[in-house]
Design an enzyme around this catalytic site. Structure first.
Site, mmCIF file in Angstrom:
data_model
loop_
_atom_site.group_PDB
_atom_site.id
_atom_site.type_symbol
_atom_site.label_atom_id
_atom_site.label_comp_id
_atom_site.label_asym_id
_atom_site.label_seq_id
_atom_site.Cartn_x
_atom_site.Cartn_y
_atom_site.Cartn_z
ATOM 1 N N GLU A 157 0.795 -1.218 0.000
ATOM 2 C CA GLU A 157 0.000 0.000 0.000
ATOM 3 C C GLU A 157 0.839 1.287 0.000
ATOM 4 O O GLU A 157 0.925 2.003 0.998
ATOM 5 C CB GLU A 157 -0.976 -0.002 1.180
ATOM 6 C CG GLU A 157 -1.940 -1.172 1.144
ATOM 7 C CD GLU A 157 -3.049 -1.102 2.167
ATOM 8 O OE1 GLU A 157 -4.007 -1.859 2.018
ATOM 9 O OE2 GLU A 157 -2.961 -0.278 3.107
ATOM 10 N N GLU A 204 -5.886 -8.072 -0.261
ATOM 11 C CA GLU A 204 -6.563 -7.827 1.023
ATOM 12 C C GLU A 204 -8.016 -7.482 0.753
ATOM 13 O O GLU A 204 -8.317 -6.721 -0.166
ATOM 14 C CB GLU A 204 -5.941 -6.669 1.814
ATOM 15 C CG GLU A 204 -4.596 -6.952 2.424
ATOM 16 C CD GLU A 204 -4.086 -5.767 3.249
ATOM 17 O OE1 GLU A 204 -4.911 -4.973 3.753
ATOM 18 O OE2 GLU A 204 -2.855 -5.638 3.390
#
Length: 440
Positions: A167, A351
């Site tokens: 991320e 995710e």
């Protein structure tokens, strides 16, 4: 669950994800100090000033935690490694105890028939490197490359897949512009540098791993679908800018060797010198792309300084994080990624999950809302596959309730409940439902 394995392609991987600082217990095994330890020790940054010193004590309990992964019928385990556990100063002397831990963890996965899917960095920068400017310093790419080489020389031969950085938006924007994560800055110059250097470090790590002969290397990007608050031109522009900052900057840099002009309009004056010359390294060839997806944001314009936008509350049901549940965004992103950025390379949902209060009652947690969330998002994965997107796997976040960064231990994302006093693990209804869907 409203699906079984038979509803997905034969080679589709089901996995679960965690991260090092959130579960391992950073006080163990000779790990060095990180900027998250410093951030959490600063009053007001983290709920109750909680930190990852003990977390879920996965460092000592990884065998039984991996037994849970195996018992659920999951194919793969996405874990991250701690830079400061391997190199306590960020550079220089190696902590052999840290390397030994990841060696044992890898072998334990393989012994259980679980595919090891590593992420090298999940936000826990060694404090001595933060002292040198951290992600603001161009040298971070070389430091990260050296860490990559040390660790992957030890365990790289047994990895199913590796991604350098989890991320990058969180590493750069959330942490340097909004100040919500370590190092807690609110500085546009620092942000512009971090936005670029995080991708430079990504590229350097890929280059190092290619040099070691490693394969199946990818990148993991978190994305939020951006919806205008109304049908005005100003709202549409604000939503497009949010999309550029959050989503297109990172995929554009990695897959196209360019940043969206709508974002450069604000950041270019603050970018490092000769940043345009770095795309040769940033655009290292990837074998797959990972998408972390949780929610959408409704965006409105305002009259403040650039980026002159803010989030407004949307009408949809929300999780315990107060995030709207918008499953459609997952299929929309998967289709857009393949069409505009990644082409034919495999896509993975790396995710996907939701936070809930999840009280332990009568020896269990009846988290029907999480079951519905997983069902709805896996339905969108099937829709994206039917539309031609090459989606090859789905990783639920997370295996365990854990340290949720600035929100401490309040927000529970796990398929498995953790009592943070006793550290007892209790599989929730969602864990059992997923296990039935995968094994029956």
């Amino acid at each position: 669950m409203q699906f079984t394995r038979k509803d997905f392609p034969e080679d589709f991987l089901f996995g679960v994800a965690t991260s090092s600082y959130q579960i391992e217990g950073h006080a163990f095994g000779g790990a060095g100090r990180t900027h998250w330890d410093d951030f959490a020790a600063t009053p007001g940054n983290v709920v109750r000033a909680e930190n990852g010193a003990r977390a879920c004590d996965h460092y000592h309990r990884f065998e039984s935690d991996l037994d849970l992964v195996k018992a659920a019928g999951l194919d793969a385990y996405r874990f991250s490694t701690s830079w400061a556990r391997v190199l306590p100063e960020g550079r220089g002397a190696v902590n052999q105890e840290g390397l030994d831990f990841y060696d044992r963890l890898t072998d334990a996965m393989l012994e259980r028939g679980i595919k090891p899917c590593a992420t090298l960095y999940h936000w826990e920068l060694p404090s001595p490197l933060a002292d040198l400017g951290g992600w603001r310093n161009r040298d971070v790419a070389h430091w990260f490359g050296d860490f990559t080489e040390v660790l992957m020389k030890r365990i790289g031969d047994r990895m199913y897949s590796v991604a350098p950085i989890n991320e990058p938006w969180c590493v750069a924007w959330l942490s340097h512009f909004m100040g919500f994560h370590a190092p807690g800055l609110r500085d546009i110059r620092a942000t512009a540098r971090a936005m670029h250097h995080v991708l430079l470090a990504h590229g350097r790590a890929i280059e190092v791993m290619r040099g070691l002969g490693m394969k199946n290397l990818g990148g993991v990007f978190n994305m939020e679908w951006s919806t205008p608050a109304d049908d005005t031109e100003d709202a549409r522009h604000a939503a497009e800018l949010y999309d550029g900052i959050y989503n297109r900057w990172f995929t554009g840099g990695v897959f196209k060797g360019e940043y969206p002009q709508i974002v450069l309009d604000g950041l270019e004056p603050h970018m490092p010198t000769n940043w345009q010359d770095d795309f040769g390294l940033i655009t290292q060839k990837l074998d797959w792309c990972g998408l972390n997806y949780y929610t959408r944001k409704v965006i409105a314009p305002n009259t403040g300084p650039w980026p002159s936008l803010h989030e407004v509350e949307g009408p949809l049901p929300k999780t315990f994080m107060d995030w709207e549940i918008y499953p459609q965004g997952l299929s929309q992103f998967l289709i857009r990624l393949a069409k505009e950025y990644t082409g034919d390379i495999p896509l993975y949902v790396t995710e996907s999950g939701m936070a809930a209060p999840d009280p332990l009652k009568d020896g269990g947690v009846d988290d029907q809302d999480r079951i519905a969330y997983l069902d709805d998002h896996l339905a969108e994965v099937r829709s994206a596959i039917a539309s031609g997107a090459p989606v090859k796997g789905y990783f639920a976040w997370s295996l365990l309730d854990n340290y949720e960064w600035s929100l401490g231990y309040e927000k529970r994302f796990g398929l498995v409940h953790v009592d943070f006093d006793t550290l007892e693990r209790t599989p929730k209804a969602s864990y059992h439902a997923l296990a039935r869907a995968l094994t029956e």
